[in-house]
Design a protein around this motif. Structure first.
Motif, PDB file in Angstrom:
ATOM      1  N   VAL A 209       0.864  -1.174   0.000  1.00 34.77           N
ATOM      2  CA  VAL A 209       0.000   0.000   0.000  1.00 34.77           C
ATOM      3  C   VAL A 209       0.904   1.227   0.000  1.00 34.77           C
ATOM      4  O   VAL A 209       1.706   1.416   0.921  1.00 34.77           O
ATOM      5  CB  VAL A 209      -0.934   0.027   1.232  1.00 34.77           C
ATOM      6  CG1 VAL A 209      -1.746   1.322   1.261  1.00 34.77           C
ATOM      7  CG2 VAL A 209      -1.847  -1.183   1.239  1.00 34.77           C
ATOM      8  N   PHE A 210       0.799   2.052  -1.043  1.00 32.07           N
ATOM      9  CA  PHE A 210       1.594   3.271  -1.144  1.00 32.07           C
ATOM     10  C   PHE A 210       0.786   4.457  -0.620  1.00 32.07           C
ATOM     11  O   PHE A 210      -0.299   4.749  -1.129  1.00 32.07           O
ATOM     12  CB  PHE A 210       1.979   3.542  -2.604  1.00 32.07           C
ATOM     13  CG  PHE A 210       3.113   2.703  -3.118  1.00 32.07           C
ATOM     14  CD1 PHE A 210       4.426   3.120  -2.949  1.00 32.07           C
ATOM     15  CD2 PHE A 210       2.871   1.503  -3.757  1.00 32.07           C
ATOM     16  CE1 PHE A 210       5.482   2.351  -3.424  1.00 32.07           C
ATOM     17  CE2 PHE A 210       3.916   0.728  -4.237  1.00 32.07           C
ATOM     18  CZ  PHE A 210       5.224   1.149  -4.077  1.00 32.07           C
ATOM     19  N   SER A 237      -1.500  -8.833   5.066  1.00 29.82           N
ATOM     20  CA  SER A 237      -0.187  -9.354   5.449  1.00 29.82           C
ATOM     21  C   SER A 237       0.953  -8.737   4.643  1.00 29.82           C
ATOM     22  O   SER A 237       2.089  -9.200   4.724  1.00 29.82           O
ATOM     23  CB  SER A 237      -0.150 -10.884   5.278  1.00 29.82           C
ATOM     24  OG  SER A 237      -0.424 -11.241   3.930  1.00 29.82           O
ATOM     25  N   GLY A 238       0.650  -7.690   3.851  1.00 31.24           N
ATOM     26  CA  GLY A 238       1.687  -7.029   3.070  1.00 31.24           C
ATOM     27  C   GLY A 238       2.305  -5.867   3.819  1.00 31.24           C
ATOM     28  O   GLY A 238       2.192  -5.753   5.050  1.00 31.24           O
ATOM     29  N   VAL A 239       2.971  -4.985   3.082  1.00 27.15           N
ATOM     30  CA  VAL A 239       3.657  -3.843   3.694  1.00 27.15           C
ATOM     31  C   VAL A 239       2.964  -2.543   3.325  1.00 27.15           C
ATOM     32  O   VAL A 239       2.228  -2.458   2.335  1.00 27.15           O
ATOM     33  CB  VAL A 239       5.144  -3.781   3.274  1.00 27.15           C
ATOM     34  CG1 VAL A 239       5.892  -5.003   3.775  1.00 27.15           C
ATOM     35  CG2 VAL A 239       5.293  -3.618   1.775  1.00 27.15           C
ATOM     36  N   VAL A 240       3.211  -1.540   4.148  1.00 25.99           N
ATOM     37  CA  VAL A 240       2.714  -0.181   3.915  1.00 25.99           C
ATOM     38  C   VAL A 240       3.926   0.712   3.703  1.00 25.99           C
ATOM     39  O   VAL A 240       4.813   0.773   4.566  1.00 25.99           O
ATOM     40  CB  VAL A 240       1.871   0.321   5.108  1.00 25.99           C
ATOM     41  CG1 VAL A 240       1.414   1.768   4.868  1.00 25.99           C
ATOM     42  CG2 VAL A 240       0.672  -0.596   5.346  1.00 25.99           C
ATOM     43  N   LEU A 241       3.984   1.378   2.555  1.00 24.84           N
ATOM     44  CA  LEU A 241       5.095   2.272   2.253  1.00 24.84           C
ATOM     45  C   LEU A 241       4.591   3.708   2.310  1.00 24.84           C
ATOM     46  O   LEU A 241       3.699   4.086   1.555  1.00 24.84           O
ATOM     47  CB  LEU A 241       5.684   1.953   0.877  1.00 24.84           C
ATOM     48  CG  LEU A 241       6.980   2.682   0.516  1.00 24.84           C
ATOM     49  CD1 LEU A 241       7.846   1.833  -0.422  1.00 24.84           C
ATOM     50  CD2 LEU A 241       6.713   4.044  -0.136  1.00 24.84           C
ATOM     51  N   LEU A 266       6.152  -1.642   8.041  1.00 21.54           N
ATOM     52  CA  LEU A 266       6.207  -0.253   7.599  1.00 21.54           C
ATOM     53  C   LEU A 266       7.547   0.049   6.924  1.00 21.54           C
ATOM     54  O   LEU A 266       8.614  -0.306   7.429  1.00 21.54           O
ATOM     55  CB  LEU A 266       6.034   0.680   8.802  1.00 21.54           C
ATOM     56  CG  LEU A 266       6.275   2.182   8.558  1.00 21.54           C
ATOM     57  CD1 LEU A 266       5.256   2.755   7.570  1.00 21.54           C
ATOM     58  CD2 LEU A 266       6.230   2.958   9.881  1.00 21.54           C
ATOM     59  N   ILE A 267       7.472   0.712   5.768  1.00 16.16           N
ATOM     60  CA  ILE A 267       8.641   1.257   5.094  1.00 16.16           C
ATOM     61  C   ILE A 267       8.383   2.751   4.902  1.00 16.16           C
ATOM     62  O   ILE A 267       7.323   3.137   4.392  1.00 16.16           O
ATOM     63  CB  ILE A 267       8.872   0.597   3.727  1.00 16.16           C
ATOM     64  CG1 ILE A 267       9.050  -0.921   3.868  1.00 16.16           C
ATOM     65  CG2 ILE A 267      10.087   1.213   3.025  1.00 16.16           C
ATOM     66  CD1 ILE A 267       8.998  -1.662   2.544  1.00 16.16           C
ATOM     67  N   VAL A 268       9.325   3.581   5.309  1.00 17.98           N
ATOM     68  CA  VAL A 268       9.211   5.032   5.129  1.00 17.98           C
ATOM     69  C   VAL A 268      10.316   5.459   4.169  1.00 17.98           C
ATOM     70  O   VAL A 268      11.486   5.125   4.376  1.00 17.98           O
ATOM     71  CB  VAL A 268       9.352   5.782   6.466  1.00 17.98           C
ATOM     72  CG1 VAL A 268       9.319   7.293   6.242  1.00 17.98           C
ATOM     73  CG2 VAL A 268       8.243   5.364   7.429  1.00 17.98           C
TER      74      VAL A 268
END
Length: 428
Positions: A209-210, A237-241, A266-268
């Protein structure tokens, strides 16, 4: 111990402490994914919440987890007479003394240890192990899609209007795109979290999710509770960027980078292009839990950050550079407010949309009925560029942005020139 010349793959699960040029020791490859998995479960803040389903094993493409990264001898030995990398030992064909002193004939530090130490101090993250540095934010965007999304199978979720490179990178990598528009009512552009959760619930192939915060082209800082709600959604179960390219232009501390110690999903991403005024060096940053950061570092091209780029970035992160950045941000705030006020004096400007949390404003041009007018906006855009020598950005085809021109905040003189030219155009 034999020197690894880059042709010998590192064994999976092996950790090698290597000393880079700066004298810092750096761990090589992450532990086996299943051992990393233990620390990658999200522990929710609320005890009544169940544990989130995120694990590295379920989120990362299996071939990426098995990846044996490129290795060179300098990962293990970086001091002494260096005859390992086919460099030109006679020095660079450059005449400036500073270039010669930088030893540009040598490849840069592959780990960027000094730069990451500066970034760690600036962003208040506990360890350099949380960092990846790349060629602008775009390298992090592309790497994230390649790491988490299987081509022809998986998808990303975006919230238009938003930064166009998410879609470009997805298309290049043959990854699908699910669009959940922002709530454009009143021109504030907020997340529609229930719609996002419904999309994630119904489509398990969504892996990233971007979220752009502050948004581009909206300039709106997303609400922390909305970001947290997506991070803690039990059926994803994915990532949030979270893309924070413009976060330093917010008038209060607004980065969620420190959250990476709590949320392993989380990826920032950030950049030195905007608030630091260093678009020309192409330096982007990804901040994530150490397991994800290590996968980014395993997957990147060798020596992706040049010595010149690194040197300028380190200088910008010294105390004097930080003070200059903060001064420029304050000047941009003043000019941003001035530009918004003056633009609204033109009858043809119906509103300044968005939250104005970036270094730009989005002016909506309207017709005599007060309706957004793309024809007028395109005409003004072309007249400014082709006749008046001022280039802005037409954004009228984006969701909720009808009739809009995105105008970057310039210097006082540049903004005065823009306002003068607009006055002439609107009177003609």
């Amino acid at each position: 111990m034999p020197v690894n010349d880059g042709t010998t793959p590192r064994l999976p699960g092996r950790v090698c402490a290597s000393k880079c040029r700066s004298g810092h020791f750096r761990s090589g490859v992450m532990n086996h994914p299943k051992s990393a998995l233990k620390s990658a479960h999200l522990q929710p803040n609320n005890k009544n919440q169940s544990t989130m389903p995120f694990t590295l094993e379920s989120a990362v493409r299996p071939n990426i987890l098995r990846l044996q990264p490129y290795r060179c001898a300098r990962d293990d030995y970086s001091e002494g007479i260096l005859l390992d990398a086919n460099e030109n030992a006679f020095g660079p064909a450059a005449s400036r003394p500073e270039h010669i002193q930088m030893q540009l004939e040598r490849y840069p530090d592959p780990h960027q240890a000094v730069l990451k130490e500066k970034l760690k101090e600036f962003r208040g993250v506990p360890s350099t192990d949380y960092f990846f540095v790349g060629v602008g934010s775009d390298e992090s965007i592309d790497l994230a899609i390649r790491i988490f999304c299987t081509p022809g199978q998986d998808k990303i979720l975006i919230t238009p209007p938003t930064y166009g490179m998410y879609s470009v990178s997805a298309n290049i990598n043959d990854v699908g795109i699910v669009k959940v528009p922002l709530d454009v009512e009143g021109g504030r552009f907020s997340l529609m979290t229930e719609n996002i959760k419904n999309a994630l619930r119904s489509d398990k192939s969504i892996k990233i999710v971007f979220l752009c915060s502050p948004g581009n082209p909206t300039g709106t800082l997303l609400r922390e509770q909305d970001i947290r709600e997506i991070l803690e959604f039990e059926e994803y179960s994915g990532v949030v960027l979270v893309d924070e390219a413009y976060v330093d232009f917010c008038e209060k501390e607004s980065s969620v980078a420190s959250w990476v110690t709590k949320y392993p999903n989380l990826i920032v991403i950030q950049t030195l292009s905007k608030s630091f005024g260093l678009a020309g060096i192409r330096l982007g940053i990804a901040i994530a839990n150490p397991q994800i950061a290590q996968i980014f570092n395993n997957t990147k091209a060798p020596y992706n950050i040049s010595t010149l780029t690194s040197s300028v970035a380190i200088s910008a992160l010294e105390d004097s550079g930080l003070e200059k950045m903060k001064l420029h941000v304050r000047l941009i705030w003043e000019q941003r407010d001035r530009l918004s006020r003056e633009l609204l004096k033109f009858p043809q400007v119906g509103a300044i949309l968005g939250g104005n949390d970036g270094n730009f404003v989005m002016a909506q041009l309207v017709n005599e009925k007060g309706e957004p007018d793309n024809t007028l906006a395109v005409a003004v855009y072309k007249r400014l560029a082709e006749v008046e020598g001022i280039v802005v950005r037409f954004r009228g085809m984006e969701v909720g942005c009808g009739g809009c021109l995105r105008i970057s905040v310039g210097t006082a003189d540049e903004n005065s020139a823009l306002l003068e030219k607009l006055n002439l155009i609107f009177k003609s």
